[in-house]
Design a protein around this motif. Sequence first.
Motif, PDB file in Angstrom:
ATOM      1  N   TYR A 161      28.855 -21.735   2.028  1.00 54.30           N
ATOM      2  CA  TYR A 161      29.550 -21.480   0.763  1.00 54.30           C
ATOM      3  C   TYR A 161      30.689 -22.458   0.503  1.00 54.30           C
ATOM      4  CZ  TYR A 161      26.905 -17.173   0.259  1.00 54.30           C
ATOM      5  OH  TYR A 161      25.884 -16.265   0.102  1.00 54.30           O
ATOM      6  N   SER A 162      31.593 -22.589   1.463  1.00 50.59           N
ATOM      7  CA  SER A 162      32.771 -23.437   1.243  1.00 50.59           C
ATOM      8  C   SER A 162      32.391 -24.895   1.084  1.00 50.59           C
ATOM      9  CB  SER A 162      33.752 -23.277   2.409  1.00 50.59           C
ATOM     10  OG  SER A 162      34.207 -21.947   2.511  1.00 50.59           O
ATOM     11  N   MET A 218      44.482 -36.264   3.804  1.00 51.48           N
ATOM     12  CA  MET A 218      43.971 -35.957   2.468  1.00 51.48           C
ATOM     13  C   MET A 218      44.522 -34.655   1.901  1.00 51.48           C
ATOM     14  SD  MET A 218      41.777 -38.399   1.572  1.00 51.48           S
ATOM     15  CE  MET A 218      40.455 -37.809   0.502  1.00 51.48           C
ATOM     16  N   THR A 219      45.096 -33.820   2.740  1.00 49.50           N
ATOM     17  CA  THR A 219      45.635 -32.544   2.268  1.00 49.50           C
ATOM     18  C   THR A 219      47.123 -32.635   1.946  1.00 49.50           C
ATOM     19  OG1 THR A 219      46.216 -31.711   4.483  1.00 49.50           O
ATOM     20  CG2 THR A 219      43.960 -31.350   3.725  1.00 49.50           C
ATOM     21  N   ASN A 238      40.057 -20.578   5.445  1.00 41.87           N
ATOM     22  CA  ASN A 238      39.143 -21.657   5.801  1.00 41.87           C
ATOM     23  C   ASN A 238      38.536 -22.310   4.563  1.00 41.87           C
ATOM     24  OD1 ASN A 238      39.556 -21.356   8.529  1.00 41.87           O
ATOM     25  ND2 ASN A 238      37.740 -20.108   8.868  1.00 41.87           N
ATOM     26  N   MET A 239      38.187 -21.480   3.573  1.00 44.08           N
ATOM     27  CA  MET A 239      37.612 -22.028   2.343  1.00 44.08           C
ATOM     28  C   MET A 239      38.609 -22.942   1.647  1.00 44.08           C
ATOM     29  SD  MET A 239      35.901 -20.064  -0.921  1.00 44.08           S
ATOM     30  CE  MET A 239      34.246 -19.922  -0.203  1.00 44.08           C
ATOM     31  N   ALA A 240      39.872 -22.544   1.631  1.00 44.02           N
ATOM     32  CA  ALA A 240      40.901 -23.362   0.993  1.00 44.02           C
ATOM     33  C   ALA A 240      41.056 -24.704   1.708  1.00 44.02           C
ATOM     34  CB  ALA A 240      42.228 -22.611   0.969  1.00 44.02           C
ATOM     35  N   LYS A 241      40.951 -24.693   3.036  1.00 41.43           N
ATOM     36  CA  LYS A 241      41.071 -25.939   3.798  1.00 41.43           C
ATOM     37  C   LYS A 241      39.914 -26.883   3.498  1.00 41.43           C
ATOM     38  CE  LYS A 241      43.713 -23.982   7.667  1.00 41.43           C
ATOM     39  NZ  LYS A 241      43.667 -23.597   9.112  1.00 41.43           N
ATOM     40  N   VAL A 242      38.707 -26.334   3.422  1.00 38.69           N
ATOM     41  CA  VAL A 242      37.543 -27.162   3.115  1.00 38.69           C
ATOM     42  C   VAL A 242      37.666 -27.749   1.711  1.00 38.69           C
ATOM     43  CG1 VAL A 242      35.039 -27.150   2.790  1.00 38.69           C
ATOM     44  CG2 VAL A 242      36.047 -25.910   4.704  1.00 38.69           C
ATOM     45  N   MET A 243      38.133 -26.931   0.785  1.00 39.13           N
ATOM     46  CA  MET A 243      38.317 -27.414  -0.584  1.00 39.13           C
ATOM     47  C   MET A 243      39.398 -28.491  -0.640  1.00 39.13           C
ATOM     48  SD  MET A 243      36.968 -26.894  -3.600  1.00 39.13           S
ATOM     49  CE  MET A 243      36.246 -25.247  -3.453  1.00 39.13           C
ATOM     50  N   ILE A 291      39.954 -31.696  -3.341  1.00 35.81           N
ATOM     51  CA  ILE A 291      41.284 -32.071  -3.825  1.00 35.81           C
ATOM     52  C   ILE A 291      41.692 -33.428  -3.258  1.00 35.81           C
ATOM     53  CG2 ILE A 291      43.712 -31.404  -3.896  1.00 35.81           C
ATOM     54  CD1 ILE A 291      42.783 -28.480  -3.707  1.00 35.81           C
ATOM     55  N   GLY A 292      41.376 -33.680  -1.988  1.00 33.25           N
ATOM     56  CA  GLY A 292      41.721 -34.954  -1.372  1.00 33.25           C
ATOM     57  C   GLY A 292      41.176 -36.153  -2.138  1.00 33.25           C
ATOM     58  N   PRO A 293      39.865 -36.203  -2.403  1.00 37.30           N
ATOM     59  CA  PRO A 293      39.346 -37.314  -3.206  1.00 37.30           C
ATOM     60  C   PRO A 293      40.004 -37.425  -4.581  1.00 37.30           C
ATOM     61  CG  PRO A 293      37.554 -36.224  -2.070  1.00 37.30           C
ATOM     62  CD  PRO A 293      38.779 -35.387  -1.824  1.00 37.30           C
ATOM     63  N   ALA A 294      40.349 -36.284  -5.182  1.00 37.16           N
ATOM     64  CA  ALA A 294      41.017 -36.330  -6.484  1.00 37.16           C
ATOM     65  C   ALA A 294      42.384 -37.001  -6.373  1.00 37.16           C
ATOM     66  CB  ALA A 294      41.169 -34.913  -7.044  1.00 37.16           C
ATOM     67  N   LEU A 295      43.095 -36.727  -5.273  1.00 37.65           N
ATOM     68  CA  LEU A 295      44.401 -37.353  -5.064  1.00 37.65           C
ATOM     69  C   LEU A 295      44.273 -38.863  -4.926  1.00 37.65           C
ATOM     70  CD1 LEU A 295      45.994 -34.842  -2.496  1.00 37.65           C
ATOM     71  CD2 LEU A 295      46.420 -34.994  -4.969  1.00 37.65           C
TER      72      LEU A 295
END
Length: 221
Positions: free
Chosen positions: A136-137, A41-42, A86-91, A96-100
């Motif tokens: 948070y993330s 997904m990334t 880590n926050m960027a990976k969770v996002m 972003i993955g579902p959006a793709l």
Amino acid sequence: MTRRALVIGATGGIGHALGVALETNGLEVTRLSRAVDGFDMTDPAKVDDLMNRIGGTFDTILIATGILAPGGGEPEKSLAQIDAENMAKVMAVNAIGPALVLRHIPRLIARDERSVVGVLTARVGSISDNRLGGWYSYRAAKAAANQIVRTAAIEIARKRKKAIVVALHPGTVATSFTDAYPGHPKVAPDEAAANLVAVLDQLTPQQSGCFFDWAGKPVPW
């Protein structure tokens, strides 16, 4: 004509159970996952490659992917624990993955027939329902995913009036995803999947763009 379903994240606890539940309901299920197909997904190129190999249209499409924290870690409990990487990976995985994947949806659903697209997010992504703080993330990523679902629903409805695009909260499911939280009441994956499929069967196009829990009750944004 045989009804068809597509499940993204089909080897995870809830993803696998959703595939089985859909088959039990008479649908022909196409499955994609990281473990079997290398569906990362990334990786936008990988997502596009695998999604472009899929042909035809589907009555039901479910995106059942996500992580709590990278590398088997735990969600942050305080501001001091926030880590940018880590926050960027969770996002990347949860929003972003579902959006793709969603950008491929218009060609995979019929223009004039009912179709349902469900994205598994989480109640903790609700901003107005946040009373405990922390995480948070994960909270931010799921809130972002909810907004992506809402926005996609609006766009898709312009040309596909019978399409239903929703965010779904499956409840706390007993999988490896939640093993680290033994104090929370959980349901078995097959029960959670049956609940979600029952909810999807009842939805109407007028409910597209909304957020529902496993019992079909609206979740506040």
